[in-house]
Design a protein around this motif. Sequence first.
Motif, mmCIF file in Angstrom:
data_model
loop_
_atom_site.group_PDB
_atom_site.id
_atom_site.type_symbol
_atom_site.label_atom_id
_atom_site.label_comp_id
_atom_site.label_asym_id
_atom_site.label_seq_id
_atom_site.Cartn_x
_atom_site.Cartn_y
_atom_site.Cartn_z
ATOM 1 N N UNK A 195 -9.112 30.687 -23.309
ATOM 2 C CA UNK A 195 -8.391 29.810 -24.244
ATOM 3 C C UNK A 195 -7.866 28.564 -23.528
ATOM 4 N N UNK A 196 -7.393 28.747 -22.302
ATOM 5 C CA UNK A 196 -6.902 27.598 -21.535
ATOM 6 C C UNK A 196 -8.039 26.615 -21.249
ATOM 7 N N UNK A 197 -9.224 27.135 -20.925
ATOM 8 C CA UNK A 197 -10.374 26.283 -20.651
ATOM 9 C C UNK A 197 -10.721 25.422 -21.857
ATOM 10 N N UNK A 244 -17.295 39.441 -36.572
ATOM 11 C CA UNK A 244 -15.858 39.707 -36.430
ATOM 12 C C UNK A 244 -15.584 40.562 -35.202
ATOM 13 N N UNK A 245 -14.309 40.605 -34.819
ATOM 14 C CA UNK A 245 -13.857 41.491 -33.747
ATOM 15 C C UNK A 245 -13.616 42.892 -34.300
ATOM 16 N N UNK A 274 -14.243 30.020 -30.910
ATOM 17 C CA UNK A 274 -13.773 31.289 -31.467
ATOM 18 C C UNK A 274 -14.671 32.443 -31.026
ATOM 19 N N UNK A 275 -15.984 32.212 -31.049
ATOM 20 C CA UNK A 275 -16.901 33.271 -30.626
ATOM 21 C C UNK A 275 -16.582 33.704 -29.201
ATOM 22 N N UNK A 276 -16.407 32.740 -28.306
ATOM 23 C CA UNK A 276 -16.198 33.057 -26.885
ATOM 24 C C UNK A 276 -14.830 33.668 -26.618
ATOM 25 N N UNK A 277 -13.787 33.176 -27.287
ATOM 26 C CA UNK A 277 -12.456 33.737 -27.042
ATOM 27 C C UNK A 277 -12.314 35.118 -27.679
#
Length: 251
Positions: A30-32, A115-116, A232-235
Amino acid sequence: MHYEWTIRALHHGKHVLCEKPLAPSAEEAKEMFQVAKENNVFLMEAFAYQHSPYIKEIKEVIDSGEIGELRYIEAALITSDYDHSNIRMRKETLGGCMYDLGVYAASFVQRMTGKEPGRIDAVSSFSEEKIDTFTTAVFEYESGMKAHIDCGMVLETEKNCSLDRFQIHGSKGSLVSVDFGFNAPGTLSYKIRTYDGKEELRRVEVPNNYCLEVEQFGRCICGEETPYVTEKFSTDLADTVDQILNKTGYR
């Protein structure tokens, strides 16, 4: 090193296509992305296989409703292990099969479900160096759907062997990999069966996935598209990996 050097590049105004897994944790991922926004540049996680027309066709079949409502998915990537000088085999370089291989299986499930999972259970076998050499995880979703992933570095050492597979079962039928490799080019195939008696082998011609992702990222930089592998996919995926590694005791 992904986190450190991506941050440096972003601060210097460079667009970054960063190899998977993007970061050691969801917090760092998220920081990246935040640093990318602050510097008005693109950041995309490099999951070459996600750009494959084969994977996109599987997703289109699911979204079409041809096999009905999803009930169960499983995916696996199991390979040879490596000489212990390899970074994949050392804890200080975040070695182990979940980071290296499990992200393929988990990201496949995430792409197909969109989705997660609501709940995750996981267990691993560990080497003397305290890296996971085999990890299995079960995902549960609010809808009642289940998913299962396996990853491991347990086949014959340094023989470049791999086992890539998936199955997707729905309320109207199923879809199973036949000739398949996550990053394989060439003619890949899958078998679809429906409960009304249809059975069909479908083939998809797949070019070099690495070229596809670089070309897509270039179009993003030129303002023609947005990244297919989204923030969103990556986080979300990084959060899933965090939960798996915490469950197994890797951390």
